[in-house]
Write a protein that holds these residues in place. Structure first.
Motif, short mmCIF file in Angstrom:
data_model
loop_
_atom_site.label_atom_id
_atom_site.label_comp_id
_atom_site.label_asym_id
_atom_site.label_seq_id
_atom_site.Cartn_x
_atom_site.Cartn_y
_atom_site.Cartn_z
N LEU A 14 -29.81 7.97 -9.81
CA LEU A 14 -30.75 9.02 -9.39
C LEU A 14 -31.70 8.55 -8.29
CD1 LEU A 14 -31.68 10.42 -12.92
CD2 LEU A 14 -30.06 11.37 -11.26
N ARG A 15 -31.74 7.27 -8.03
CA ARG A 15 -32.68 6.67 -7.10
C ARG A 15 -32.70 7.35 -5.73
NH1 ARG A 15 -36.49 5.85 -4.86
NH2 ARG A 15 -37.14 4.00 -3.78
N SER A 16 -31.56 7.74 -5.22
CA SER A 16 -31.51 8.33 -3.87
C SER A 16 -32.20 9.70 -3.80
CB SER A 16 -30.07 8.45 -3.40
OG SER A 16 -29.33 9.28 -4.26
N PHE A 17 -32.39 10.35 -4.94
CA PHE A 17 -33.03 11.67 -4.97
C PHE A 17 -34.54 11.58 -5.16
CE2 PHE A 17 -28.72 12.23 -6.68
CZ PHE A 17 -28.20 13.06 -5.69
N VAL A 18 -35.00 10.48 -5.75
CA VAL A 18 -36.42 10.31 -6.07
C VAL A 18 -37.10 9.63 -4.89
CG1 VAL A 18 -38.06 9.28 -7.68
CG2 VAL A 18 -35.87 10.13 -8.53
N ASP A 19 -37.88 10.42 -4.13
CA ASP A 19 -38.51 9.88 -2.94
C ASP A 19 -40.03 9.79 -3.02
OD1 ASP A 19 -39.19 12.55 -2.77
OD2 ASP A 19 -38.52 12.81 -0.70
N ALA A 49 -48.13 14.59 -15.74
CA ALA A 49 -46.85 14.93 -16.38
C ALA A 49 -46.43 16.36 -16.05
CB ALA A 49 -46.95 14.73 -17.89
N ALA A 50 -47.38 17.28 -15.99
CA ALA A 50 -47.07 18.67 -15.65
C ALA A 50 -46.61 18.78 -14.19
CB ALA A 50 -48.28 19.56 -15.91
N ILE A 51 -47.23 18.01 -13.31
CA ILE A 51 -46.80 17.99 -11.90
C ILE A 51 -45.38 17.43 -11.82
CG2 ILE A 51 -47.18 16.87 -9.66
CD1 ILE A 51 -50.21 17.04 -10.29
N GLU A 52 -45.13 16.36 -12.53
CA GLU A 52 -43.80 15.74 -12.52
C GLU A 52 -42.74 16.73 -13.01
OE1 GLU A 52 -40.27 14.00 -14.18
OE2 GLU A 52 -41.92 14.72 -15.44
N GLN A 53 -43.06 17.51 -14.03
CA GLN A 53 -42.10 18.50 -14.55
C GLN A 53 -41.79 19.57 -13.51
OE1 GLN A 53 -40.24 18.74 -17.48
NE2 GLN A 53 -40.81 16.59 -17.40
N LYS A 54 -42.80 19.99 -12.76
CA LYS A 54 -42.59 21.01 -11.73
C LYS A 54 -41.78 20.47 -10.56
CE LYS A 54 -46.44 24.10 -12.61
NZ LYS A 54 -45.73 25.36 -12.68
N LYS A 56 -39.58 17.85 -10.82
CA LYS A 56 -38.57 16.98 -11.43
C LYS A 56 -37.38 16.78 -10.50
CE LYS A 56 -36.99 16.08 -16.05
NZ LYS A 56 -37.96 15.07 -16.30
N GLY A 57 -36.94 15.55 -10.42
CA GLY A 57 -35.80 15.21 -9.57
C GLY A 57 -36.20 14.52 -8.29
N ARG A 58 -37.47 14.67 -7.87
CA ARG A 58 -37.95 14.04 -6.65
C ARG A 58 -39.08 13.06 -6.90
NH1 ARG A 58 -38.92 17.36 -1.14
NH2 ARG A 58 -39.31 15.29 -0.32
N VAL A 59 -39.62 13.08 -8.11
CA VAL A 59 -40.84 12.32 -8.39
C VAL A 59 -40.61 11.34 -9.53
CG1 VAL A 59 -43.22 12.55 -9.24
CG2 VAL A 59 -42.33 14.19 -7.59
N LEU A 60 -41.13 10.11 -9.36
CA LEU A 60 -41.20 9.15 -10.46
C LEU A 60 -42.66 9.02 -10.85
CD1 LEU A 60 -40.10 7.05 -12.41
CD2 LEU A 60 -40.27 5.35 -10.58
N LEU A 61 -42.97 9.41 -12.07
CA LEU A 61 -44.33 9.34 -12.61
C LEU A 61 -44.54 7.96 -13.22
CD1 LEU A 61 -47.09 10.40 -13.51
CD2 LEU A 61 -45.94 11.48 -15.46
N TYR A 62 -45.43 7.20 -12.64
CA TYR A 62 -45.80 5.88 -13.16
C TYR A 62 -46.80 6.03 -14.30
CZ TYR A 62 -43.55 3.15 -9.50
OH TYR A 62 -42.62 2.55 -8.70
#
Length: 142
Positions: A14-19, A49-54, A56-62
């Motif tokens: 999935l790394r190539s999609f998460v920018d 977490a709510a931002i990450e859900q919206k 999803k697929g482009r964001v890695l939440l630390y």
């Protein structure tokens, strides 16, 4: 994608999609009760977490980065991401270490009024995730 074992199992494919890296930062300040700190930090994490859900697929939440307000906070940003978003409470003094990434760095302050309001929470998440999309669009059109 969140920073946990279950979601990171598929990191390589999935790394190539998460920018975008999303880093929530909490500053501990003297004068507040421990329970208030726990409430505020949990609120910040829930917004992230709510931002990450919206997005999803482009964001890695630390995980939440926790610091004492008295420290001179120079937040390092992770490498390998086209964009980095630092999420913090309004009024916190935070600077990023890498000035060359400044154009792809977005500092998003979260208001700390009325944290019990679910309506305020929804509006905050809506405004912030749209700000990230706007930032993406501006940077990719340049």
């Amino acid at each position: 994608m969140q920073w946990n074992v279950n979601e990171l199992e598929n990191w390589e494919e999935l790394r190539s999609f998460v920018d975008t890296a999303l880093l929530p930062i909490y500053l501990y300040r003297e004068g507040k009760e421990v329970s208030e700190h726990a409430w505020r930090m949990n609120y910040l994490l829930n917004v992230a977490a709510a931002i990450e859900q919206k997005l999803k697929g482009r964001v890695l939440l630390y995980p939440v980065s926790y610091h004492f307000a008295e420290e001179q906070l120079a937040q390092q940003t992770p490498e390998g991401f086209n964009f980095c978003v630092l999420l913090h409470f309004r009024g916190d003094r935070i600077r990023a270490v890498e000035p060359e990434q400044k154009s792809n760095l977005l500092m998003l302050p979260v208001g700390d009024e009325d944290l019990e309001s679910s309506l305020r929470f929804e509006v905050t998440v809506d405004v912030l995730y749209k700000e990230i999309i706007r930032h993406w669009q501006q940077r990719t059109s340049q």
